[in-house]
Design a protein around this motif. Structure first.
Motif, short mmCIF file in Angstrom:
data_model
loop_
_atom_site.label_atom_id
_atom_site.label_comp_id
_atom_site.label_asym_id
_atom_site.label_seq_id
_atom_site.Cartn_x
_atom_site.Cartn_y
_atom_site.Cartn_z
N LYS A 564 -94.76 46.50 -33.47
CA LYS A 564 -95.23 45.21 -32.94
C LYS A 564 -94.55 44.88 -31.62
N ALA A 565 -93.24 45.17 -31.51
CA ALA A 565 -92.53 44.92 -30.26
C ALA A 565 -93.09 45.78 -29.14
N TYR A 566 -93.44 47.05 -29.45
CA TYR A 566 -94.00 47.93 -28.44
C TYR A 566 -95.35 47.40 -27.95
N GLN A 567 -96.19 46.94 -28.88
CA GLN A 567 -97.49 46.38 -28.50
C GLN A 567 -97.32 45.12 -27.64
N LYS A 568 -96.32 44.31 -27.96
CA LYS A 568 -96.10 43.10 -27.18
C LYS A 568 -95.65 43.45 -25.76
N LEU A 569 -94.81 44.48 -25.63
CA LEU A 569 -94.36 44.90 -24.30
C LEU A 569 -95.51 45.48 -23.49
N MET A 570 -96.37 46.28 -24.14
CA MET A 570 -97.49 46.89 -23.43
C MET A 570 -98.53 45.86 -23.01
N SER A 571 -98.55 44.72 -23.66
CA SER A 571 -99.59 43.72 -23.37
C SER A 571 -99.41 43.07 -22.01
N ILE A 572 -98.23 43.16 -21.43
CA ILE A 572 -98.00 42.50 -20.14
C ILE A 572 -98.31 43.42 -18.97
N PHE A 573 -98.61 44.71 -19.22
CA PHE A 573 -98.85 45.66 -18.14
C PHE A 573 -100.29 45.55 -17.64
N GLY A 574 -100.46 45.80 -16.33
CA GLY A 574 -101.80 45.99 -15.77
C GLY A 574 -102.47 44.74 -15.28
N GLU A 575 -102.05 43.55 -15.68
CA GLU A 575 -102.73 42.32 -15.27
C GLU A 575 -101.98 41.69 -14.09
N GLU A 576 -102.70 41.49 -12.98
CA GLU A 576 -102.08 40.88 -11.81
C GLU A 576 -101.80 39.40 -12.05
N LYS A 577 -100.65 38.98 -11.61
CA LYS A 577 -100.28 37.57 -11.67
C LYS A 577 -99.59 37.19 -10.37
N MET A 578 -99.52 35.90 -10.12
CA MET A 578 -98.79 35.39 -8.96
C MET A 578 -97.39 35.00 -9.44
N PHE A 579 -96.38 35.73 -8.96
CA PHE A 579 -95.00 35.49 -9.37
C PHE A 579 -94.25 34.74 -8.26
N LEU A 580 -93.47 33.78 -8.68
CA LEU A 580 -92.60 33.07 -7.75
C LEU A 580 -91.21 33.69 -7.87
N ILE A 581 -90.71 34.27 -6.78
CA ILE A 581 -89.48 35.05 -6.80
C ILE A 581 -88.46 34.41 -5.87
N ARG A 582 -87.22 34.35 -6.35
CA ARG A 582 -86.11 33.97 -5.46
C ARG A 582 -85.28 35.22 -5.20
N VAL A 583 -85.10 35.54 -3.91
CA VAL A 583 -84.26 36.66 -3.52
C VAL A 583 -82.98 36.09 -2.92
N LYS A 584 -81.86 36.59 -3.39
CA LYS A 584 -80.57 36.03 -3.00
C LYS A 584 -79.53 37.12 -2.93
N SER A 585 -78.61 37.00 -1.99
CA SER A 585 -77.53 37.96 -1.84
C SER A 585 -76.31 37.46 -2.61
N ASN A 586 -75.79 38.30 -3.50
CA ASN A 586 -74.60 37.97 -4.28
C ASN A 586 -73.48 38.96 -3.98
N HIS A 587 -72.25 38.48 -4.06
CA HIS A 587 -71.08 39.34 -3.86
C HIS A 587 -70.52 39.71 -5.23
N TYR A 588 -70.59 40.98 -5.58
CA TYR A 588 -70.18 41.42 -6.92
C TYR A 588 -69.40 42.72 -6.79
N ASN A 589 -68.19 42.75 -7.41
CA ASN A 589 -67.32 43.94 -7.35
C ASN A 589 -67.09 44.40 -5.91
N ASN A 590 -66.81 43.41 -5.06
CA ASN A 590 -66.51 43.67 -3.64
C ASN A 590 -67.68 44.29 -2.89
N GLN A 591 -68.88 44.11 -3.39
CA GLN A 591 -70.07 44.60 -2.72
C GLN A 591 -71.15 43.54 -2.72
#
Length: 623
Positions: A564-591
């Motif tokens: 059931k978990a596999y079917q739920k994961l596969m159900s989100i593939f293939g359908e285009e959606k409009m995603f709102l994304i935040r891109v941000k620079s973080n300092h982690y482990n001196n990088q």
């Protein structure tokens, strides 16, 4: 037997005691940094810096804590000739007095003679700062020293007690044998006044006229030995934080009253420590033994009572994280106190509240004493927060009230009255945008492809707050187990550790549970025709994407649950959606690393996509 010159300090406070060479007792000696004198730890480097010593002198009836030893006499302290309970004669001294007020008197010892060392304090003196200057002068009486013997001190070489003169060249004293300097306070008012915005660390002579907008209570540090207080000063042009340590804390904290206006001069101006100072000023002020403060009795209406720059809640999303702002709103909810442990294993206490204004709603976290003392009966009350910190949380924004944050309930401000009137008339019936959970109104946010995002990454400074954009993409890969076992407390989302005995441990709350709750947190690959990126998804966005709450997601170790978990994961593939994304620079482990977080998603609107395509075609034609 030596006799102390009784009432000599009182005569200093009244008229300078011209012509006297009083005999006094040293009750205490400290460095000006308020550390106790210890001859065994005095280093040559300290002597080279010519550190100054503060004395507490007593005439048997009164004692004065603001006595300063000139640097030429430091050797008397370091070689042990001048110590606690020493009997001395003041041969020359320099006194600064503001209008004869004993509480503001500073006595600088220029030349003295050590007569003897007692074994105990003589008499029962009281502080001259609290004495009545109008009391009768009983100068004919004196206090007799019962037993005078050298004070035993293993770190000081025994030597015969002889009158010790200052070995440095000293100019002949004036006929009065006393130097008296009385500072005319009126001269402060006639000085050229500087504005706060013009102060910097390169100026030596300045005077400002300011109002005390806020004052924090005296607190101790270094195991209770040190004392400090701070206050915020404002004028027509800006604000500045002023701090007093040790003796300056005792001198100035009682006389600086919130709301009053003062003339201030001869304090130290230095660069502000932004770890503790949240005011919008690059400099801060430190009071010292030369600082002069005088009350301004005039009414100056041009100096405001507070300097406030309220930011509408809907604009917080566009501001830099970890910056400090002023906000005002209506308290909509008050959560219970939560106690837990941080990642550094430090205990904390916090309370979350939600505030509302005309533009939106946001959560505010109160910490420690602020959380404990917050009144739970303050619901639907106007609250003002000055110097509150902006934080990122699960793709949204929250506010955090730190130690320097000023909180005022029902402030007497026009904006507060207007906000309450709006809420009573219409605000209580309007559903507002919660910035903690983010909004679905993304019409004004730019549309990008992942190729355009890659170009943005190349020129993205490490300190930027990032950028929010929309991308039309599909899910092409997802990590397994998008849900995890979390702490059951309402305000805790920490992942639990399985004890393998049917119980679970939360390291944040430091508690063990027999149950857990499921929460979403996963990483998904989003792809468009130009590229792909790994994007983090949290609760709200994951619930929309998978179409069910985390509690209903198939979670288990049986074959049926895995299917059931596999079917739920596969159900989100293939359908285009409009995603709102935040891109941000973080300092982690001196990088520096680029982090992508989904903060919203919606189905494709064909008409909207057509408009976006037409806009792109129009821009290409222009170019």
């Amino acid at each position: 037997m030596q006799k102390l010159t009784t009432d000599a300090l009182m005569r200093f406070a009244k008229n300078g005691a011209c012509g006297e060479q009083p005999i006094l007792q040293v009750l205490n000696i400290k460095l000006m940094d308020s550390k106790p004198v210890n001859e065994s730890v005095v280093t040559p480097s300290q002597n080279k810096k010519a550190q100054r010593y503060r004395l507490i002198l007593s005439d048997g009836k009164h004692f004065l804590p603001s006595c300063v030893l000139t640097v030429q006499l430091n050797e008397l302290v370091t070689n042990g000739q001048l110590q606690e309970y020493s009997i001395i004669r003041l041969d020359r001294f320099l006194r600064s007095d503001l209008k004869g007020q004993a509480a503001k008197m500073i006595l600088q010892v220029l030349q003295l003679t050590v007569l003897d060392i007692a074994t105990h304090k003589i008499g029962n003196p009281i502080s001259l700062l609290t004495a009545d200057l109008n009391e009768e002068d009983n100068s004919t009486t004196s206090v007799t020293k019962d037993i005078l013997q050298p004070k035993t001190n293993s770190s000081i070489n025994k030597r015969p007690l002889l009158p010790v003169k200052n070995e440095q060249p000293v100019l002949p004293p004036p006929p009065s044998a006393t130097l008296l300097i009385t500072i005319d306070v009126d001269s402060i008012k006639t000085n050229r006044l500087f504005k706060i915005e013009a102060l910097n660390s390169f100026q030596n002579r300045w005077t400002i006229r300011v109002r005390v907008a806020h004052k924090k209570p005296v607190r101790t540090f270094s195991n209770g030995e040190g004392r400090l207080f701070s206050c915020d000063l404002i004028d027509e042009t800006g604000e500045i934080r002023a701090t007093g340590f040790g003796d300056e804390c005792d001198r100035f904290e009682p006389i600086l009253i919130v709301g009053n206006i003062y003339y201030i001069t001869q304090a130290q101006i230095k660069f502000a420590n932004k770890q503790f100072n949240t005011l919008s000023n690059d400099f801060e002020m430190t009071f010292n033994n030369e600082t002069i403060i005088e009350l301004c009795t005039e009414s100056i209406p041009s100096i405001p009572k507070q300097r406030l720059h309220f930011i509408p809640i809907d604009q917080i999303l566009n501001m830099e994280s970890n910056s400090y702002i002023d906000v005002i709103g209506i308290i909509m909810s008050i959560n219970d106190i939560v106690q837990g442990k941080s990642k550094q294993n430090k205990e904390y206490t916090k309370r979350d509240i939600s505030i509302l204004d005309r533009t939106g709603q946001i959560n505010v976290t109160l910490w420690y004493k602020m959380a404990e003392n917050f009144q739970t009966s303050s619901l639907r009350t106007v609250i003002m927060l000055k110097g509150v910190c902006i934080n990122d949380f699960n793709g949204g924004r929250t506010l955090s009230a730190l130690g320097n944050t000023q909180i005022e309930m029902d402030p007497d401000l026009p904006v507060a009255h207007e906000l309450r009137r709006w809420y009573l008339e219409e605000g209580m019936n309007i559903e507002m945008t919660d910035l903690t959970l983010q909004s679905n109104n993304h019409e004004n946010i730019s549309w990008k492809t992942f190729a355009q995002v890659a170009e943005y990454e190349l020129n993205m400074p490490s300190s930027t707050i990032g950028e929010v954009f929309r991308v039309k993409a599909v899910c092409t890969h997802v990590r397994h187990d998008p849900v995890y076992k979390a702490c059951t407390r309402v305000d805790c989302k920490k992942k639990l550790q399985d004890n393998n005995d049917g119980t679970y441990y939360c390291s944040k709350c430091d508690l063990t549970y027999e149950d857990f709750k499921l929460l979403y947190m996963t990483s998904i690959v989003l792809s468009d025709s130009t590229g792909f990126r790994w994007v983090s998804f949290f609760e709200k966005e994951s619930e929309i994407l998978f179409g069910c709450p985390a509690e209903q997601f198939p979670y288990g170790k049986t074959k049926d649950d895995e299917d059931k978990a596999y079917q739920k994961l596969m159900s989100i593939f293939g359908e285009e959606k409009m995603f709102l994304i935040r891109v941000k620079s973080n300092h982690y482990n001196n990088q520096d690393r680029i982090q992508f977080t989904c903060i919203g998603l919606e189905t494709i609107d064909a008409r909207q996509i057509c408009r976006l395509y037409l806009d792109d075609i129009g821009r290409m034609c222009v170019n």
